[in-house]
Motif scaffolding. Structure first.
Motif, PDB file in Angstrom:
ATOM      1  N   ILE A   7      -3.560  -2.514   6.823  1.00 18.12           N
ATOM      2  CA  ILE A   7      -3.640  -2.841   5.496  1.00 18.12           C
ATOM      3  C   ILE A   7      -3.223  -1.827   4.449  1.00 18.12           C
ATOM      4  O   ILE A   7      -4.024  -0.958   4.534  1.00 18.12           O
ATOM      5  N   GLY A   8      -1.942  -2.006   4.029  1.00 17.50           N
ATOM      6  CA  GLY A   8      -1.621  -0.846   2.878  1.00 17.50           C
ATOM      7  C   GLY A   8      -1.935  -1.403   1.578  1.00 17.50           C
ATOM      8  O   GLY A   8      -1.951  -2.598   1.551  1.00 17.50           O
ATOM      9  N   LEU A  31       7.406  -0.753   3.445  1.00 17.61           N
ATOM     10  CA  LEU A  31       8.062  -0.403   4.620  1.00 17.61           C
ATOM     11  C   LEU A  31       7.026  -0.122   5.783  1.00 17.61           C
ATOM     12  O   LEU A  31       7.050  -0.618   7.061  1.00 17.61           O
ATOM     13  N   ARG A  32       6.088   0.858   5.309  1.00 24.45           N
ATOM     14  CA  ARG A  32       5.187   1.361   6.478  1.00 24.45           C
ATOM     15  C   ARG A  32       4.121  -0.149   7.031  1.00 24.45           C
ATOM     16  O   ARG A  32       3.991  -0.143   7.963  1.00 24.45           O
ATOM     17  N   GLN A  36       4.063  -2.087  10.441  1.00 29.32           N
ATOM     18  CA  GLN A  36       3.144  -1.959  11.394  1.00 29.32           C
ATOM     19  C   GLN A  36       2.536  -3.774  11.545  1.00 29.32           C
ATOM     20  O   GLN A  36       1.576  -4.074  12.064  1.00 29.32           O
ATOM     21  N   GLN A  37       3.337  -4.590  11.233  1.00 29.99           N
ATOM     22  CA  GLN A  37       2.969  -6.192  11.055  1.00 29.99           C
ATOM     23  C   GLN A  37       1.779  -6.209  10.499  1.00 29.99           C
ATOM     24  O   GLN A  37       0.998  -6.980  10.775  1.00 29.99           O
ATOM     25  N   GLY A  38       1.585  -5.544   9.306  1.00 31.56           N
ATOM     26  CA  GLY A  38       0.279  -5.404   8.685  1.00 31.56           C
ATOM     27  C   GLY A  38       0.339  -6.182   7.338  1.00 31.56           C
ATOM     28  O   GLY A  38       1.507  -6.928   6.879  1.00 31.56           O
ATOM     29  N   VAL A 176     -10.766   4.071  -7.183  1.00 31.32           N
ATOM     30  CA  VAL A 176      -9.939   4.206  -5.894  1.00 31.32           C
ATOM     31  C   VAL A 176     -10.536   4.260  -4.702  1.00 31.32           C
ATOM     32  O   VAL A 176     -10.320   3.280  -3.738  1.00 31.32           O
ATOM     33  N   VAL A 177     -11.759   4.828  -4.468  1.00 32.74           N
ATOM     34  CA  VAL A 177     -12.501   4.594  -3.281  1.00 32.74           C
ATOM     35  C   VAL A 177     -13.089   3.307  -3.245  1.00 32.74           C
ATOM     36  O   VAL A 177     -13.199   2.858  -2.181  1.00 32.74           O
ATOM     37  N   LEU A 178     -13.684   3.115  -4.086  1.00 35.15           N
ATOM     38  CA  LEU A 178     -14.431   1.713  -3.964  1.00 35.15           C
ATOM     39  C   LEU A 178     -13.508   0.487  -3.724  1.00 35.15           C
ATOM     40  O   LEU A 178     -13.711  -0.327  -2.963  1.00 35.15           O
ATOM     41  N   ASP A 179     -12.351   0.482  -4.524  1.00 38.01           N
ATOM     42  CA  ASP A 179     -11.196  -0.485  -4.318  1.00 38.01           C
ATOM     43  C   ASP A 179     -10.749  -0.498  -2.960  1.00 38.01           C
ATOM     44  O   ASP A 179     -10.686  -1.604  -2.245  1.00 38.01           O
ATOM     45  N   ASP A 180     -10.380   0.653  -2.524  1.00 35.45           N
ATOM     46  CA  ASP A 180      -9.848   0.922  -1.093  1.00 35.45           C
ATOM     47  C   ASP A 180     -10.765   0.351  -0.066  1.00 35.45           C
ATOM     48  O   ASP A 180     -10.257  -0.347   0.975  1.00 35.45           O
ATOM     49  N   ALA A 181     -12.257   0.738  -0.394  1.00 36.96           N
ATOM     50  CA  ALA A 181     -13.167   0.299   0.795  1.00 36.96           C
ATOM     51  C   ALA A 181     -13.255  -1.372   0.628  1.00 36.96           C
ATOM     52  O   ALA A 181     -13.310  -2.025   1.740  1.00 36.96           O
ATOM     53  N   TYR A 182     -13.360  -1.873  -0.578  1.00 36.02           N
ATOM     54  CA  TYR A 182     -13.244  -3.296  -0.894  1.00 36.02           C
ATOM     55  C   TYR A 182     -12.081  -3.924  -0.242  1.00 36.02           C
ATOM     56  O   TYR A 182     -12.336  -5.401   0.269  1.00 36.02           O
ATOM     57  N   GLN A 183     -11.089  -3.531  -0.281  1.00 34.59           N
ATOM     58  CA  GLN A 183      -9.986  -4.222   0.179  1.00 34.59           C
ATOM     59  C   GLN A 183      -9.601  -3.942   1.744  1.00 34.59           C
ATOM     60  O   GLN A 183      -8.726  -4.332   2.149  1.00 34.59           O
ATOM     61  N   GLY A 184     -10.249  -3.088   2.061  1.00 37.20           N
ATOM     62  CA  GLY A 184     -10.250  -2.849   3.553  1.00 37.20           C
ATOM     63  C   GLY A 184      -8.856  -2.229   3.979  1.00 37.20           C
ATOM     64  O   GLY A 184      -8.378  -2.157   4.989  1.00 37.20           O
ATOM     65  N   ILE A 185      -8.465  -1.206   2.890  1.00 38.33           N
ATOM     66  CA  ILE A 185      -7.284  -0.347   3.189  1.00 38.33           C
ATOM     67  C   ILE A 185      -7.499   0.536   4.399  1.00 38.33           C
ATOM     68  O   ILE A 185      -8.343   1.253   4.306  1.00 38.33           O
ATOM     69  N   THR A 186      -6.481   0.456   5.379  1.00 40.55           N
ATOM     70  CA  THR A 186      -6.573   1.352   6.591  1.00 40.55           C
ATOM     71  C   THR A 186      -5.822   2.611   6.578  1.00 40.55           C
ATOM     72  O   THR A 186      -6.016   3.515   6.946  1.00 40.55           O
TER      73      THR A 186
END
Length: 293
Positions: A7-8, A31-32, A36-38, A176-186
């Motif tokens: 998840i990007g 593109l990234r 990655q089929q993400g 940004v940290v809380l939102d990246d964690a909330y959205q499951g950004i890998t």
């Protein structure tokens, strides 16, 4: 929030229209993710109203749509997340992992330009002002997929940084940290202007016990050395009527093969098939020629 392994995201601030530098970050992250089929998510980072331009959020989303950069799911607006930010701050204050600070910039400059943690030692505890996290992790290096081994200044890495401003606005590092964690950004794919900030975010991910993404910082488009294209520098908006030329220019900037002129959807399909992370220049900035800028 998703079962997809990759998840990007692209997370612009609504301080003006998308310019060529923004397109590089958007296209690179798109593109990234697709290679990655993400999933590729869009988040509007609207936590700083004084810097925001009326209508910019809608303009950004229309521009992404015109460029065929269609996102998965619904757009997340940071202003919808204020309660989550405050809940985390309340928990940090309660556990003595954050504290109020009343130091002005002048005071910090007089003590060498780096905040020395003095308000965190104040007794009795202060009850108003900005809020700083007690930085217990102090990350000073990390590995970036493009830039390699990144090392930041030791004093910067150790500083107790602000997570809520004295004017009541939530700070970027917290949101940004809380939102990246909330959205499951890998994986975070973005420009090198945020390279240093990654150390603070890594420290916060660790201190909060949150899963940390991997990092991929793209070179910045600059008109001259250390002068990046930005909304603050009045970079012109990209063309949404005929976006094909800008797509190919962004691909070339990212070290990718250009694609045949066609509909934006067909061009992006070809770009995804050809995408090669190893050809992205391992540079922090690239000076644009007059014809490309």
């Amino acid at each position: 929030m998703s079962t997809t392994s990759y998840i990007g995201r692209f997370a612009p601030s609504p301080s003006g229209p998308l310019h060529f530098g923004s397109l590089i970050a958007a296209l690179g992250s798109y593109l990234r993710a697709h290679s990655q089929q993400g999933q590729w998510l869009v988040r509007i980072e609207d936590i700083d109203p004084p810097r925001e331009v009326t209508g910019a959020s809608d303009s950004i989303l229309r521009t992404l749509d015109a460029y065929g950069l269609h996102w998965h799911g619904t757009v997340l607006f940071q202003h919808q997340r204020h309660q989550a930010y405050q809940n985390q701050i309340d928990a940090l204050i309660a556990s003595d992992d954050a504290y109020y600070c009343q130091c002005s910039r002048k005071i910090i400059q007089s003590s060498g330009g780096v905040y020395d943690g003095r308000c965190g030692r104040h007794q009795p505890r202060l009850t108003h002002g900005a809020i700083r996290i007690r930085n217990r992790v102090k990350t000073d290096s990390f590995v970036d997929q493009i830039q390699g081994h990144v090392i930041v200044d030791k004093h910067f890495a150790e500083e107790d940084f602000i997570i809520k401003r004295s004017d009541g606005l939530y700070a970027y590092q917290l949101a940004v940290v809380l939102d990246d964690a909330y959205q499951g950004i890998t994986e975070v794919v973005r420009g090198c202007d945020l390279l240093e900030s990654s150390c603070r975010q890594i420290s916060m991910f660790s201190q909060l016990g949150l899963a940390q993404p991997s990092w991929l910082h793209l070179p910045l488009a600059c008109t001259e050395k250390s002068f990046k294209l930005s909304k603050q520098n009045h970079a012109p908006a990209i063309d949404i009527i005929k976006p094909q030329a800008s797509i190919n220019a962004a691909l070339a900037f990212l070290g990718q093969q250009t694609v045949d002129y066609d509909s934006v959807e067909v061009m992006l399909e070809q770009a995804i098939e050809q995408f090669n992370i190893s050809t992205i220049p391992a540079k922090k900035e690239i000076i644009l020629s007059a014809r490309n800028s």
